[in-house]
Design a protein around this motif. Structure first.
Motif, PDB file in Angstrom:
ATOM      1  N   PRO A   1      -0.822  -1.247  -5.803  1.00 29.79           N
ATOM      2  CA  PRO A   1      -1.530  -2.381  -5.178  1.00 29.79           C
ATOM      3  C   PRO A   1      -0.770  -2.976  -3.989  1.00 29.79           C
ATOM      4  N   GLN A   2       0.571  -2.962  -4.075  1.00 32.25           N
ATOM      5  CA  GLN A   2       1.388  -3.458  -2.954  1.00 32.25           C
ATOM      6  C   GLN A   2       1.139  -2.610  -1.702  1.00 32.25           C
TER       7      GLN A   2
ATOM      8  N   LYS B   1      -2.422  -3.296  -0.467  1.00 35.64           N
ATOM      9  CA  LYS B   1      -2.530  -4.680   0.031  1.00 35.64           C
ATOM     10  C   LYS B   1      -1.898  -4.811   1.414  1.00 35.64           C
ATOM     11  N   ASP B   2      -0.707  -4.254   1.553  1.00 33.00           N
ATOM     12  CA  ASP B   2      -0.007  -4.386   2.834  1.00 33.00           C
ATOM     13  C   ASP B   2      -0.808  -3.736   3.970  1.00 33.00           C
TER      14      ASP B   2
ATOM     15  N   GLY C   1      -8.175  -7.893   4.518  1.00 29.51           N
ATOM     16  CA  GLY C   1      -8.889  -6.863   3.764  1.00 29.51           C
ATOM     17  C   GLY C   1      -8.566  -6.966   2.280  1.00 29.51           C
ATOM     18  N   TRP C   2      -9.154  -6.072   1.496  1.00 29.88           N
ATOM     19  CA  TRP C   2      -8.964  -6.173   0.043  1.00 29.88           C
ATOM     20  C   TRP C   2      -8.633  -4.807  -0.577  1.00 29.88           C
ATOM     21  N   PRO C   3      -7.567  -4.754  -1.406  1.00 27.41           N
ATOM     22  CA  PRO C   3      -7.195  -3.503  -2.098  1.00 27.41           C
ATOM     23  C   PRO C   3      -7.995  -3.376  -3.394  1.00 27.41           C
TER      24      PRO C   3
END
Lengths: 186, 183
Positions: free
Chosen positions: A98-99, A102-103, A109-111
């Motif tokens: 997720p990191q 996300k980055d 935006g959205w992971p």
């Protein structure tokens, strides 16, 4: 310049480590939004490089209160479970995902989703490459849905976590991505 | 003549699909200190986790925490309960450190004589970043059980356990799925 995954796998471990693209806090603060229109199939995400040591593994065990001895007790790992060393946690790899997503989609935006398997045993001394590549894109409900292949390879090319992910990027002239995230209507 | 192999997906196993555990509240709340330890251990220095001024100006308007950090809160043992580490080694001096400890919200076992367990993979679905101060609830559910046949001709099961995490406002934060192979 960012090295391709193929190029990294032709480098020595110390050379791979020098190509780490994990962002610093200042790089995250100043990150410019990537828009759906900016990306195309085949684009590689920045590579996150890790060199886990026994101390990194111990820190993770302590942080999440995972007392499984295969992650910190070398004697137990070698002689009881017959592992090659203490093992990098699947939970740590899972939490990097997720990191990493996300980055890349930050700041707006959205992971959304990820799925992956755990295939190889990773041990201290491995240099690990978290990678991702765009495999498809589609506009839905005013959002840019982007499909990725992801994984975590060792420096000698063993894929330890083959998987895929779906992230959401804003359209250049589109509405904001809803938060809390609401999945687009299929 | 080929021998008919008995299916591992018996009616009793099939009946476990959809079975849910109780909704459990994790001990404690999402706090800055847990977030610091977690983000340093996963090596994520994102200022969204610790720089309040930066976070206030972001889309999210407040500090956030890593999306699946809450999933590890579910295994916390509340203070006052028996010491699970001591108990694990009392039960077995060569314990793997985990032991056979009952976890809150755990699902009943799948009734199969296939005992070997292998990790088959994980899925994550993220909907909202946990906020500092959130109280976390979670619930496990067998979302899927499938049968496959191995190269040796023997059937095995792929069991998927889904866990949903909510905050105190009943908003879904994330859903995780862990699949295991039972051979």
């Amino acid at each position: 310049m960012s090295a391709s995954l193929e190029d990294l796998l032709n480098m020595e471990p110390e050379e791979i480590w020098k190509r780490n693209e994990r962002p610093t806090p200042d790089q995250i603060r100043s990150k410019q939004q990537i828009y759906y229109e900016d990306i195309e199939e085949g684009l590689e995400l920045p590579k996150y490089i890790y060199k886990p040591t026994p101390t990194h593994l111990f820190r993770w065990s302590a942080a999440i209160e995972n007392f499984h001895r295969i992650h910190y007790d070398l004697d137990f790992g070698l002689n009881h479970d017959k592992n090659p060393s203490i093992l990098v946690h699947g939970s740590w790899k899972q939490s990097v995902v997720p990191q990493f997503l996300k980055d890349w989609v930050a700041p707006t935006g959205w992971p959304w989703k990820a799925r992956f398997e755990h295939r190889a045993m990773l041990v201290p001394g491995d240099v690990l490459i978290m990678w991702g590549i765009v495999t498809g894109k589609e506009e839905k409900s005013g959002m840019g849905i982007v499909e990725l292949d992801i994984g975590m390879k060792t420096h000698d090319g063993v894929e330890s976590m083959p998987g895929s992910a779906t992230v959401v990027l804003p359209l250049r002239n589109g509405p904001p991505i809803p938060y809390p995230f609401v999945a687009p209507i299929s | 003549m080929t021998q008919q192999t008995e299916s591992a997906l018996t009616p009793e196993v099939k009946a476990m699909i959809g079975v849910s555990g109780e909704i459990v509240e994790s001990w404690g709340v999402v706090d800055l200190e847990y977030s610091r330890r977690f983000t340093q251990a996963v090596m994520d220095p994102d200022p969204m986790y610790w720089d309040e001024e930066y976070a206030k100006q972001s889309k999210y308007g407040e500090l956030t925490t890593p999306p699946i950090m809450v999933s590890y809160m579910s295994s916390r043992v509340p203070p006052g309960e028996p010491d699970v580490v001591t108990q694990a080694f009392e039960d077995n001096p060569m314990s793997d450190g985990i032991g056979d400890v009952h976890k809150h919200g755990e699902l009943p076992p799948v009734p199969t004589n296939l005992v070997r367990v292998l990790n088959a993979g994980n899925e994550l679905e993220l909907y909202r970043y946990p906020s500092i101060g959130d109280k976390i609830k979670f619930q496990n559910r067998y979302s899927d059980i499938r049968e496959r046949v191995g190269r040796d001709g023997k059937p095995f099961l792929i069991i998927t356990r889904e866990t949903t995490y909510w905050n105190q406002g009943d908003e879904v934060l994330c859903i995780t799925r862990a699949s295991t192979i039972r051979r």
